[in-house]
Scaffold this motif. Structure first.
Motif, PDB file in Angstrom:
ATOM      1  N   SER A 178       0.836  -1.207   0.000  1.00 56.08           N
ATOM      2  CA  SER A 178       0.000   0.000   0.000  1.00 56.08           C
ATOM      3  C   SER A 178       0.865   1.249   0.000  1.00 56.08           C
ATOM      4  O   SER A 178       2.021   1.243   0.412  1.00 56.08           O
ATOM      5  N   ASN A 179       0.279   2.351  -0.496  1.00 59.98           N
ATOM      6  CA  ASN A 179       0.929   3.667  -0.487  1.00 59.98           C
ATOM      7  C   ASN A 179       0.368   4.465   0.685  1.00 59.98           C
ATOM      8  O   ASN A 179      -0.818   4.795   0.710  1.00 59.98           O
ATOM      9  N   VAL A 180       1.214   4.726   1.657  1.00 62.63           N
ATOM     10  CA  VAL A 180       0.781   5.388   2.892  1.00 62.63           C
ATOM     11  C   VAL A 180       1.271   6.833   2.888  1.00 62.63           C
ATOM     12  O   VAL A 180       2.466   7.096   2.689  1.00 62.63           O
ATOM     13  N   LEU A 181       0.347   7.747   3.091  1.00 66.21           N
ATOM     14  CA  LEU A 181       0.684   9.163   3.175  1.00 66.21           C
ATOM     15  C   LEU A 181       0.885   9.521   4.638  1.00 66.21           C
ATOM     16  O   LEU A 181      -0.063   9.526   5.432  1.00 66.21           O
ATOM     17  N   VAL A 182       2.140   9.804   5.004  1.00 66.07           N
ATOM     18  CA  VAL A 182       2.473  10.172   6.382  1.00 66.07           C
ATOM     19  C   VAL A 182       2.470  11.692   6.474  1.00 66.07           C
ATOM     20  O   VAL A 182       3.173  12.380   5.715  1.00 66.07           O
ATOM     21  N   ILE A 194      -0.137  21.667   8.301  1.00 69.38           N
ATOM     22  CA  ILE A 194       0.665  20.510   7.917  1.00 69.38           C
ATOM     23  C   ILE A 194       2.111  20.956   7.778  1.00 69.38           C
ATOM     24  O   ILE A 194       2.448  21.798   6.946  1.00 69.38           O
ATOM     25  N   ALA A 195       2.977  20.400   8.639  1.00 75.18           N
ATOM     26  CA  ALA A 195       4.390  20.764   8.612  1.00 75.18           C
ATOM     27  C   ALA A 195       5.131  20.003   7.523  1.00 75.18           C
ATOM     28  O   ALA A 195       6.029  20.543   6.863  1.00 75.18           O
ATOM     29  N   GLU A 196       4.763  18.728   7.318  1.00 72.80           N
ATOM     30  CA  GLU A 196       5.426  17.941   6.275  1.00 72.80           C
ATOM     31  C   GLU A 196       4.587  16.697   5.959  1.00 72.80           C
ATOM     32  O   GLU A 196       3.897  16.152   6.827  1.00 72.80           O
ATOM     33  N   GLN A 197       4.693  16.266   4.697  1.00 77.87           N
ATOM     34  CA  GLN A 197       4.026  15.053   4.251  1.00 77.87           C
ATOM     35  C   GLN A 197       5.016  14.198   3.459  1.00 77.87           C
ATOM     36  O   GLN A 197       5.910  14.717   2.804  1.00 77.87           O
ATOM     37  N   ARG A 198       4.788  12.862   3.539  1.00 74.63           N
ATOM     38  CA  ARG A 198       5.671  11.971   2.787  1.00 74.63           C
ATOM     39  C   ARG A 198       4.875  10.726   2.382  1.00 74.63           C
ATOM     40  O   ARG A 198       4.175  10.124   3.200  1.00 74.63           O
ATOM     41  N   THR A 210       9.942   5.611   8.645  1.00 80.53           N
ATOM     42  CA  THR A 210      10.346   6.856   7.983  1.00 80.53           C
ATOM     43  C   THR A 210      10.696   7.890   9.054  1.00 80.53           C
ATOM     44  O   THR A 210      10.213   7.831  10.185  1.00 80.53           O
ATOM     45  N   VAL A 211      11.539   8.829   8.672  1.00 81.16           N
ATOM     46  CA  VAL A 211      12.016   9.862   9.600  1.00 81.16           C
ATOM     47  C   VAL A 211      11.802  11.222   8.949  1.00 81.16           C
ATOM     48  O   VAL A 211      12.172  11.430   7.783  1.00 81.16           O
ATOM     49  N   LEU A 212      11.210  12.152   9.697  1.00 75.91           N
ATOM     50  CA  LEU A 212      10.975  13.503   9.199  1.00 75.91           C
ATOM     51  C   LEU A 212      11.645  14.501  10.145  1.00 75.91           C
ATOM     52  O   LEU A 212      11.588  14.349  11.372  1.00 75.91           O
ATOM     53  N   THR A 213      12.257  15.531   9.568  1.00 75.44           N
ATOM     54  CA  THR A 213      12.923  16.574  10.355  1.00 75.44           C
ATOM     55  C   THR A 213      12.099  17.853  10.242  1.00 75.44           C
ATOM     56  O   THR A 213      11.846  18.357   9.140  1.00 75.44           O
ATOM     57  N   LEU A 214      11.682  18.375  11.404  1.00 79.69           N
ATOM     58  CA  LEU A 214      10.756  19.507  11.427  1.00 79.69           C
ATOM     59  C   LEU A 214      11.281  20.607  12.346  1.00 79.69           C
ATOM     60  O   LEU A 214      12.219  20.415  13.132  1.00 79.69           O
ATOM     61  N   SER A 215      10.632  21.737  12.223  1.00 85.34           N
ATOM     62  CA  SER A 215      10.922  22.829  13.150  1.00 85.34           C
ATOM     63  C   SER A 215      10.372  22.468  14.523  1.00 85.34           C
ATOM     64  O   SER A 215       9.419  21.700  14.638  1.00 85.34           O
ATOM     65  N   LYS A 216      10.989  23.010  15.555  1.00 84.05           N
ATOM     66  CA  LYS A 216      10.556  22.684  16.901  1.00 84.05           C
ATOM     67  C   LYS A 216       9.152  23.207  17.163  1.00 84.05           C
ATOM     68  O   LYS A 216       8.766  24.278  16.710  1.00 84.05           O
ATOM     69  N   ALA A 217       8.400  22.420  17.914  1.00 81.72           N
ATOM     70  CA  ALA A 217       7.040  22.801  18.294  1.00 81.72           C
ATOM     71  C   ALA A 217       6.709  22.098  19.607  1.00 81.72           C
ATOM     72  O   ALA A 217       7.407  21.173  20.033  1.00 81.72           O
TER      73      ALA A 217
END
Length: 243
Positions: A178-182, A194-198, A210-217
């Motif tokens: 399956s194709n999962v939208l994170v 939405i900060a980021e999608q993959r 999966t690993v995502l790098t985001l701004s602090k919150a």
């Protein structure tokens, strides 16, 4: 000149073969009764094996399948019938004949031997069929268990600081192929953004990593969205921010 040993006891003639024939006729019934006793012992041992195997199959078969239940329950009846049939081989068979007529005696004896042979084969067949039912039942239950494990879905998310940013680690079990939208959402000024999608394609193992790098919150909402059989499904997790 030496005396030669008498050959009368060594000759293979009518008397020899008549004796052999008598042994074969007598064994036609007695050997089948001995074989039936061995089958009874095997059935007693097999019942113990069946009980353990049935418990294993029932425990593994999740979700429960009517096919597995039928395959695992059927040997109960088969083994009971097989035991009864094998026991009947060891018991005398009711016969009726005139003791003054050798032909009737021969006919009844042969009929008795043939009947015991049929019952013996029936008991053996029922025992073998029971073993096949157990083997197939366990195989099907293991297959269903593997499939259900593969289809179970889960989502785990955690955050870790990385300098001035935050790393969000997303893992879990998803339907293979399956194709999962994170998606990762943060609350900015009271409004979710939405900060980021993959988009991640799940391998045959069914594992999502999966690993995502985001701004602090202060906190993040992590969601996984996919479509299966035309039905869209979403899992969501709330995690605190690192900081």
């Amino acid at each position: 000149m030496t005396d030669s040993a008498p050959l009368s006891g060594m000759a293979v003639g009518e008397e020899f073969w008549l004796a052999k024939g008598r042994e074969m006729v007598e064994a036609a019934v007695t050997k089948r009764e001995v074989a039936a006793e061995r089958i009874l012992a095997a059935l007693a041992w097999f019942w113990t094996v069946y009980s353990a195997s049935a418990l294993l199959g029932a425990a593994v078969a999740k979700p429960q399948s009517p096919v597995v239940t039928a395959l695992l329950a059927m040997p109960i009846v088969l083994l009971v019938v097989a035991y009864a049939v094998a026991t009947s081989v060891t018991l005398p068979v009711r016969v009726t004949f005139d003791p003054r007529v050798p032909v009737q005696i021969e006919s009844e004896f042969l009929a008795t031997a043939d009947e015991k042979k049929k019952r013996l084969f029936l008991a053996q067949g029922l025992m073998v069929f029971s073993a096949l039912c157990i083997a197939v039942g366990i195989a099907v239950s293991l297959s269903l268990h593997s499939r259900s494990v593969a289809e179970e879905v889960s989502l785990v998310a955690q955050s870790a600081p990385r300098g001035f940013r935050t790393t969000v680690i997303v893992s879990g079990n998803m339907p293979p192929g399956s194709n999962v939208l994170v998606s990762v959402t943060v609350n900015s000024s009271g409004k979710p953004e939405i900060a980021e999608q993959r988009l991640v394609t799940i391998p045959k193992s069914g594992r999502l990593n999966t690993v995502l790098t985001l701004s602090k919150a202060r906190g993040y909402q992590v969601s996984a969205k996919w479509t299966k059989s035309g039905l869209t499904q979403i899992l969501t997790r709330q995690i605190s921010g690192a900081g």
